[in-house]
Write a protein that holds these residues in place. Structure first.
Motif, PDB file in Angstrom:
ATOM      1  N   HIS A 548       1.149  -1.130   0.018  1.00 17.34           N
ATOM      2  CA  HIS A 548      -0.022  -0.046  -0.118  1.00 17.34           C
ATOM      3  C   HIS A 548       1.064   1.366  -0.074  1.00 17.34           C
ATOM      4  O   HIS A 548       0.495   2.274  -0.555  1.00 17.34           O
ATOM      5  N   ASP A 551       2.003   1.818  -3.651  1.00 14.94           N
ATOM      6  CA  ASP A 551       1.087   2.417  -4.298  1.00 14.94           C
ATOM      7  C   ASP A 551       0.897   3.754  -4.277  1.00 14.94           C
ATOM      8  O   ASP A 551       0.804   4.323  -5.213  1.00 14.94           O
ATOM      9  N   GLU A 552       1.120   4.256  -2.913  1.00 16.96           N
ATOM     10  CA  GLU A 552       1.259   5.686  -2.936  1.00 16.96           C
ATOM     11  C   GLU A 552       2.322   6.596  -3.321  1.00 16.96           C
ATOM     12  O   GLU A 552       2.102   7.482  -4.007  1.00 16.96           O
ATOM     13  N   TRP A 553       3.424   5.810  -3.401  1.00 14.06           N
ATOM     14  CA  TRP A 553       4.608   6.425  -4.188  1.00 14.06           C
ATOM     15  C   TRP A 553       4.405   6.461  -5.685  1.00 14.06           C
ATOM     16  O   TRP A 553       4.564   7.541  -6.296  1.00 14.06           O
ATOM     17  N   GLU A 554       3.955   5.219  -6.045  1.00 16.96           N
ATOM     18  CA  GLU A 554       3.525   5.124  -7.645  1.00 16.96           C
ATOM     19  C   GLU A 554       2.447   6.168  -7.833  1.00 16.96           C
ATOM     20  O   GLU A 554       2.429   6.472  -9.205  1.00 16.96           O
ATOM     21  N   GLY A 555       1.693   6.433  -7.023  1.00 19.67           N
ATOM     22  CA  GLY A 555       0.404   7.139  -7.163  1.00 19.67           C
ATOM     23  C   GLY A 555       0.608   8.816  -7.097  1.00 19.67           C
ATOM     24  O   GLY A 555      -0.257   9.498  -7.334  1.00 19.67           O
ATOM     25  N   ARG A 557       1.053  12.153  -8.637  1.00 16.68           N
ATOM     26  CA  ARG A 557       0.574  12.646  -9.860  1.00 16.68           C
ATOM     27  C   ARG A 557       1.153  13.702 -10.144  1.00 16.68           C
ATOM     28  O   ARG A 557       2.160  14.576  -9.391  1.00 16.68           O
ATOM     29  N   ASP A 560       2.435  17.233  -8.207  1.00 15.57           N
ATOM     30  CA  ASP A 560       2.680  16.941  -6.641  1.00 15.57           C
ATOM     31  C   ASP A 560       4.137  17.388  -6.386  1.00 15.57           C
ATOM     32  O   ASP A 560       5.055  17.296  -7.078  1.00 15.57           O
ATOM     33  N   ASP A 610      -0.749  10.827 -17.014  1.00 16.59           N
ATOM     34  CA  ASP A 610      -1.949  10.549 -16.503  1.00 16.59           C
ATOM     35  C   ASP A 610      -3.231  10.596 -17.209  1.00 16.59           C
ATOM     36  O   ASP A 610      -3.399  11.269 -18.212  1.00 16.59           O
ATOM     37  N   ARG A 615      -2.172   2.123 -15.857  1.00 17.73           N
ATOM     38  CA  ARG A 615      -0.860   2.305 -15.961  1.00 17.73           C
ATOM     39  C   ARG A 615      -0.066   1.022 -16.214  1.00 17.73           C
ATOM     40  O   ARG A 615      -0.569  -0.029 -15.730  1.00 17.73           O
ATOM     41  N   ASN A 617       2.280  -2.011 -15.672  1.00 12.80           N
ATOM     42  CA  ASN A 617       2.945  -2.638 -14.635  1.00 12.80           C
ATOM     43  C   ASN A 617       4.347  -2.804 -14.840  1.00 12.80           C
ATOM     44  O   ASN A 617       4.916  -3.185 -15.807  1.00 12.80           O
ATOM     45  N   ARG A 623      12.180   2.330  -8.954  1.00 14.53           N
ATOM     46  CA  ARG A 623      11.365   3.472  -9.690  1.00 14.53           C
ATOM     47  C   ARG A 623      12.060   4.797  -9.829  1.00 14.53           C
ATOM     48  O   ARG A 623      12.622   5.067  -9.044  1.00 14.53           O
TER      49      ARG A 623
END
Length: 1492
Positions: A548, A551-555, A557, A560, A610, A615, A617, A623
């Motif tokens: 989780h 996911d926050e880091w990959e999310g 936008r 940001d 975006d 997205r 994989n 990253r």
């Protein structure tokens, strides 16, 4: 970079300390409000207090706080002040008290306004004392106190009493202090001034000598004060030790100068005096500036003063100066210097003949003037009227350094303000983040001054207004960023590795170590700029973390903001971090730079955009993010590297930190403000002066607007003609029709509009001619045209009977201009707002209205009410992320509206198909909106015109009713409408029905014409933009969204005519201003016609986290509050319908005559008593529990275990009586207490079906704008009143309850507080012990205020209440028959063995001494955060040990068992059961999660 030591927090004195203090003993003898027999006034008391308590403690805040809190100023000092008694101690005591009130942010001048006679004499004494010699009667510390007092006076010009005194110091006659040559020069510049000056001279000659001498002293006061300051400044040595009194005096003096320069009324004449004194030159050459430690703040203040002395404004007219005008002024100065050099100084010929650009830099000026002698420099300065003429054969008394600096600083080229701003990095760096003078810690005590701008009533220009807000917003964000960096970096535990590198011993959710960092692009600068247009870099991190978090880091936008940090720790592996010690030294932090995400890179190194596509994989843990760096910052860093050989910052980063998206919008807002400053921001002419705080504050009121509208259609505002007449008391209402049957709404009203000429005549006569005509309203009822035969064609109508003040607010909102509505709690603010929007929509269908609110919740409430009125939903649009919370199945977001339009288009084309079929027309007319348009034109219109020609009234013959129906061409189409369509009663009625049917058909085609664009525009984005710019008439967003998206909205060509702001008193000043400028001006003018602000400045202001910005800079002042302070007329709503009248009395003293709506007296829920409780509101005194009152495990995280347990016990008692748990909310004034109460609820009753959970457990601040039937309020504090002393918080706390309010507090502390007296005097008039009636079931039939038939019991303290609730609960459980076996295992006895369990029927007067012998020692983690004073186990030492019973209940109960429990409850408490029926015990965990 030295890390500054954190300032100490001021610990407020405890009640016991207060009582033991010498001051308190004196207060009780001489002036305490609650003491009846007071000793007579004695001036020696004042002398003694001043010497022993104030001077001896070196003006310790703690002592002054005590004095001020005891009402020393109100009840002793000013009450007995007279000129005969005006001693030094008396003066200083008053100044200390006023300064303390300003520090505490409570009203300071009220007592002086009540007794103003001696104020002028007192003020003159202050002026005299401020000029006294420092080694004389008044010490330098005392004079610093006086300077602060004067500063408060200059900043309180809105108070008439203060203004009348201060004006004499800062008006034109103060130019007496100028040297004669300079005075001549200034008078020559502005010929009009010469006339005034001669007048002043004449008036002076008429004065008697004593008065003239007094006037001269006042006029010269500021000049003399400056000279005095210069002498103090010069006494500061360069390297020897200096007393801090001198430094503080100098800092406070510069602060006073800044405040005088930053206000137009004080600056107008003072700026010339300041310039003539050469104060800045003296300061910049002083030793204090060169002292690194002591002079740091002084230098920063000096830079602010320099900025304001050269501000781009014409001092006399107050107009902002353009770039060209500033350049002209600069050129004039240089050329006048060149002329003087050419005429009189042959050695300066080269300088005189050079062009301006060659000689106006500092270096070239020093080159030309440096070689000259001191005497020559003095002569040059005297030719320019800067210094008095040097007598012949005498040497100058000024040193050469001063003379040279004077000429150079005056003539060097200045970088313009806007250029400076554009070159400024938007992200804070480590130098700013940890600078205590700019970003103080949370422990700011209000003692010293800071290098921060202030937001007061007035601003110099719009540029000044935006700049101050820009700086404060930037610094407030910086403060939050600092907290985030300190939290994340200390969690990562950076230590020095064995090889000297960095090793991370911990991890942080919001930060990651950087694996690689490279700058990938530095784009060329734009022409005329010296910084790159764009700098991009790649940051690689390794996301070996939980899914989780990954996911926050990959999310992350686009846009940001993240921070790049360099740490070089010096501490070895395993060192513990101590939060109390300076942060930077411990982690070895070196650099901080901001960046903005462009996107994450895919396998091929391209940025993943975006969009709607999923997205890709990515494999592995590594990253890479592409980020934008700040070009200005990059240019500064590179320049520093190249010129000074500093290391390259961008090779050193080893941590990247992200922030929560909601708190991370600061860069977008700063960019918006900066863009506004770079555009010619056009505010409507009628608003310009009011925003800056000048001119007539009522000039934008509709009654003074030139374009006032005479006739307005009030649509469905009035419910009847009687309602209309009652809404305009004092007016003569003339209805155009006499038949009462026709006098039905809707009404058009024609108001008498006064012409400008009438106004002038009125002003000249000095009185208002209140003619009969001016009071006559012409009312014309009109019929809304028939919209069609279907039931849904009928318009929705308003059902609220508005009061006459609400009607005035609605009328003002419909007229052009500025409307300010003050809406106290429960007065129907939202209903008024919605009605204004509806009326504007119907009166001006071509205009567009923008709705702005502070919170998504308020916006959703508005929208839900708008939908209940007659507004076509295709004209509604909601921008931002809050639309998900709308409690409707309709989606009003941009894409929701696009989908609505597309679906509606298909529906309407289906209708066209049906119409085509019914008319028997071949072809496919319903293919597109375009074909439908042709069909309407050639088929429908032709038939309608033919029909009209057949049935139209043909001259003399009376029309035939049957013809209307016979010839009607659309019978078949309307076959599905309620039949018969035509009534056949009269020709007019049937004709209106026929036209209604045609209107229905025509509307279909009108809408299709509007929707035609969505056929032509193919993408959802284009369609949504079209909706925003063209289709929507009512557009809603939050103020944050407006600030973030201004650039995009302006680019789209967004336009609007009206703005309505709800919750306006809760919105930051700058976030209120930005929505005025979300559109480009038309032909240089703003098209804004109306600005309606609805709010309540007596409730809580915007939230500012840093105390220094909140208090020192007054950043918490909303624009709404500022307008009220300036004197802009408001409509004050004056009837509340939320709370019982008795509860309303607790806060209505704060408002202008706030009364109650009739239903508050009439409805049964308001007239019935609260079951089981004797009073509808009560203040319950809570003493220390086990010797502890408030505790503070973390700074400002206050808890009070005794109150928390008491509150929960009362909540459980109410639920056991049958109160629905969701009708009760528990509020408190501190977050710490909120967590403690939630914790106790989780343990005591959270999962119990018999009791349940309260609707909310939250803080007063978070509950603003919400309400509930019963409020239990814990005030927590037992040592100092804390922030409840802010009356606005008190008003919010008192006004949340509808039917019952029960407050738990330490009464001895709160009853002494002057600001809270009006509420607490009512609260303390009732008994301070809880009075309950346990045998009275809910609901009761007893009327409020009646003596109960059941027995009343008095609860003396918390353990007793806890025991009582336990016994009551056990009694209830034991009466269940079916499940009696389950509960045979009772928990250990809850009362000491030697005590009897008190019978429920007897009065519980006995004090509970002992506490249970057997207590549960387990404690939940949130019970008491680390370091709490009472041990964690105490949470459970109260005599309610329900856990075992409750858990058995919850575990063993299936739904049937719960039902049996309910029946058992009914046997004890009467017919209405506890809310167990609705709550299955198995659902309890979800409820727990929700509360957490």
């Amino acid at each position: 970079m030295a890390a500054t030591a954190q300032p100490k927090k001021i610990v407020a004195p405890t009640v016991s300390q207060i009582n033991a203090e010498f001051v308190t003993q004196l207060a009780c003898k001489y002036w305490a409000p609650h003491i009846k027999k007071k000793s007579p006034f004695d001036i020696k008391v004042i002398e003694e207090i001043y010497e022993k308590e104030i001077v001896k403690s070196r003006f310790a805040i703690r002592k002054i706080m005590l004095l001020e809190f005891s009402q020393y100023l109100e009840n002793y000092l000013w009450l007995n002040y007279s000129p005969e008694m005006s001693s030094k101690a008396y003066l200083m005591s008053i100044c200390c008290m006023v300064n303390e009130k300003f520090r505490e942010n409570v009203p300071a001048w009220e007592i002086f306004k009540k007794k103003p006679d001696h104020f002028p004499f007192f003020f003159k004494r202050i002026l005299k004392a401020a000029l006294a010699e420092t080694d004389g009667e008044f010490s330098l510390h005392e004079q610093t106190v006086l300077l602060l007092f004067l500063d408060h006076c200059f900043n309180s010009l809105e108070v008439d009493l203060i203004r009348s005194q201060v004006q004499q110091l800062i008006s034109l006659p103060m130019w007496m202090g100028l040297q004669s040559a300079r005075l001549e020069l200034e008078l020559k510049k502005t010929p009009k001034l010469r006339k005034f000056w001669n007048l002043i001279k004449k008036n002076d000659e008429k004065m008697d000598p004593e008065a003239r001498e007094q006037a001269y002293q006042e006029r010269r006061f500021l000049s003399q004060l400056i000279q005095k300051f210069i002498s103090v400044l010069k006494s500061v040595p360069l390297s020897e030790p200096v007393t801090m009194d001198k430094v503080h005096y100098c800092e406070r003096f510069i602060e006073l100068m800044i405040d005088l320069e930053a206000l137009l009324p004080t600056r107008r004449w003072f700026n010339t005096i300041l310039d003539d004194s050469h104060l800045l030159v003296h300061c910049y050459l002083s030793s204090l500036v060169r002292r690194e430690e002591d002079g740091h703040l002084f230098s920063q203040l000096l830079d602010m003063l320099k900025f304001y002395t050269g501000f781009e404004i014409n001092d006399q007219t107050g107009n902002a100066l353009t770039e060209n005008e500033m350049t002209t002024i600069h050129y004039d100065r240089i050329t006048s210097l060149q002329r003087a050099a050419f005429a009189h100084f042959p050695e300066l010929y080269d300088f005189a003949l050079s062009n301006v650009a060659e000689v106006d830099t500092r270096d070239s000026l020093v080159k030309f003037f440096g070689p000259l002698s001191s005497n020559t420099l003095h002569q040059v300065a005297s030719y320019l009227c800067l210094l008095p003429t040097l007598p012949k054969n005498e040497d100058t008394t000024f040193d050469k350094e001063f003379l040279l600096e004077l000429l150079v600083s005056r003539h060097e080229r200045r970088i313009s303000q806007i250029q400076q701003l554009n070159q400024m990095p938007l992200y804070p760096t480590e130098k700013i983040i940890w600078d205590e003078n700019i970003v103080p810690t949370e422990y700011y005590s209000g003692e010293g001054c800071l290098a921060l701008p202030k937001l007061n009533l007035q601003f110099l220009t719009l540029h000044d207004y935006l700049l101050r807000n820009f700086n404060l917003f930037r610094l407030e964000s910086t403060y939050e960023i600092r907290q985030d960096i300190e939290d994340s970096v200390s969690r990562m535990k950076p230590w020095q590795s064995e090889y000297g590198g960095v090793v991370f011993g911990g991890w942080a959710r919001m930060a990651q170590p950087i694996v690689a960092f490279t700058v990938v692009e530095v784009a060329k600068p734009n022409i005329g700029e010296n910084w790159p247009t764009r700098v991009r870099a790649d940051v690689t991190i390794n996301l070996n973390v939980r899914d989780h978090i990954k996911d926050e880091w990959e999310g992350l936008r686009k846009h940001d903001v993240c921070f790049l940090i360099t740490v070089r720790p010096t501490k070895p592996y395993g060192t513990k971090f101590d939060r109390r010690r300076p942060f930077i030294e411990q982690v070895g932090l070196v650099y901080v730079r901001g960046c903005e995400i462009q996107g994450m890179l895919d396998d091929k190194g391209r940025v993943i955009e975006d969009g709607p596509e999923p997205r890709p994989n990515l494999r592995g843990e590594s990253r890479t993010f592409r980020v934008f760096l700040d070009p200005n910052q990059y240019q500064q860093d590179m320049t520093n590297t190249i010129q000074n050989g500093a290391e390259d910052v961008y090779d050193t980063f080893n941590i990247i930190m992200r922030r929560k998206p909601k708190e991370n919008n600061f860069k977008a807002v700063l960019e918006t403000i900066r863009n506004l400053m770079n555009t010619d921001c056009v505010v409507p002419d009628w608003l310009h002066d009011i925003i800056l705080g000048y001119g007539d504050p009522s000039s934008a009121h509709y009654s003074k607007m030139p374009n006032q509208i005479a006739t307005l259609d009030f649509n469905d505002t009035f419910l009847s003609i009687e309602h209309l007449k009652a809404s305009f008391p004092g007016h003569n209402v003339k209805v155009t029709v006499d038949d009462p049957a026709l006098q039905i709404p809707p009404f058009r009203i024609t108001f008498p509009v006064r012409s400008g000429r009438g106004k002038k005549r009125k002003d000249a006569d000095g009185e208002d001619e209140d003619t009969e005509e001016a009071k006559t309203l012409i009312v014309e009822p009109h019929v809304i045209p028939n919209r069609g035969p279907y039931p849904y064609n009928q318009p929705k109508r308003n059902t609220i009977q508005f009061t006459h003040t609400q009607i005035e607010a609605i009328r003002a909102g419909m007229q052009p201009g500025l409307t300010m509505v003050v809406g106290p709690p429960g007065t129907g603010k939202t209903d008024v707002a919605v009605q204004i929007i509806s009326n504007i929509y119907h009166n001006f269908p071509e205009q567009r209205t923008l709705i702005v609110t502070h919170s998504n919740q308020a916006l959703n409430q508005l929208f839900e009410k708008i939908m209940a009125l007659d507004i076509d939903e295709r004209h509604l649009l909601r921008l931002g992320h809050g639309e998900e919370e709308l409690e409707t199945e309709k989606d009003f977001s941009r894409y929701g509206r696009v989908n609505y339009v597309l679906a509606r288009r298909i529906e309407l084309l289906e209708e066209v198909k049906r119409l085509q079929k019914s008319l028997g027309v071949p072809g496919d007319a319903s293919y597109t909106c375009e074909t439908a348009g042709y069909f309407f034109l050639y088929q429908v219109m032709s038939r309608w015109e033919e029909y009209i020609s057949k049935v139209k009234n043909k001259g003399s013959t009376s029309p035939d009713v049957t013809e209307v129906s016979t010839f009607f061409p659309f019978h078949e189409y309307f076959a599905n409408a309620p039949q018969p369509i035509f009534k056949g009663r009269s020709y007019e009625e049937d004709m209106e029905i026929a036209e209604g049917c045609f209107r229905h058909i025509k509307k279909i085609f009108t809408q299709l014409e509007e929707f035609r664009a969505s056929e032509l525009l193919r993408s959802g984005l284009d369609r949504s933009k079209y909706l925003l710019v063209k289709e929507a008439k009512i557009i809603a967003m939050t103020c944050t969204h407006a600030a973030l998206k201004r650039h995009d909205l302006v680019k789209l060509g967004f336009k609007y005519d009206n703005i309505l702001m709800e919750e306006a008193a809760q919105i930051l000043e700058i976030e209120t201003f930005i929505p005025l400028l979300l559109q480009n001006p038309q032909d240089g003018f703003s098209r804004l016609k109306r600005w309606i602000m609805i709010g309540d400045h007596h409730q809580l202001p915007p939230v500012i986290k840093n105390m220094a910005f909140q208090k020192y800079s007054n950043m918490e002042q909303s624009l709404f509050t500022r307008f009220v302070r300036v004197g802009v007329p408001t409509v004050d709503l004056d009837a509340q319908g939320r709370a019982r009248a008795s509860l309303c009395n607790l806060y209505n003293w704060r408002y202008k005559n706030l009364g109650n709506l009739p239903h508050v007296q009439l409805l049964p829920e308001f007239s019935t008593a609260n079951a089981g409780l004797l009073y509808d509101f009560q203040l319950i005194n809570v003493e220390d529990f086990q010797g502890v009152g408030e505790s503070e495990p973390n700074p400002y995280f206050y808890q009070n275990l005794g109150e928390a347990e008491y509150v929960v016990a009362l909540f459980m008692y109410m639920c056991l009586l049958g109160y629905p748990a969701d009708k009760i909310s528990i509020l408190t004034t501190y977050n710490g207490q909120k967590h403690l109460i939630r914790d106790i609820i989780n343990r005591r009753c959270g999962n119990n079906p018999l009791i349940g959970r309260p609707n909310k457990v939250t803080t007063v601040d978070r509950f603003q704008g919400q309400q509930n039937d019963y409020i239990l309020l814990s005030l927590v504090r037992t040592r100092a009143v804390g922030h409840l002393r802010d009356v606005r918080r008190l008003v919010v706390a008192m006004s949340r309850a509808r039917l019952g309010l029960y407050i738990f507090a330490r009464v001895s502390l709160f009853q002494n507080c002057f600001e809270l007296t009006p509420a607490f005097s009512q609260l303390t008039a009732r008994p301070l012990h809880l009075h309950i009636i346990p045998t009275e079931p809910f609901p009761t039939t007893r009327k409020n205020g009646e003596r109960p038939s059941h027995e009343v019991q008095i609860i003396k303290n918390m353990p007793q209440m806890a025991n009582f609730v336990y016994n009551m609960y056990m009694h209830l459980i034991q009466t269940t028959h079916h499940y009696h076996q389950t509960f045979l295992q009772l928990p250990p006895a809850m009362v000491e063995e030697n005590e009897e369990i008190p019978n429920q029927e007897t009065e519980l007067d006995t004090e509970e001494e002992g506490l249970p012998a057997q207590t549960d020692t387990t404690s939940s983690p949130t019970d008491a955060s680390a370091g709490q004073e009472p041990p964690a186990s105490q949470t459970d030492t109260t005599p309610i040990q329900l856990e075992s019973v409750l858990s058995q209940t919850a575990d063993s109960c299936d739904p049937e068992a719960a039902h049996a429990l309910t029946e058992a409850t009914a046997t004890v408490t009467g017919p209405v059961a506890a809310p167990a029926e609705t709550s299955n015990p198995r659902d309890a965990p979800s409820a727990t999660a929700e509360t957490k």
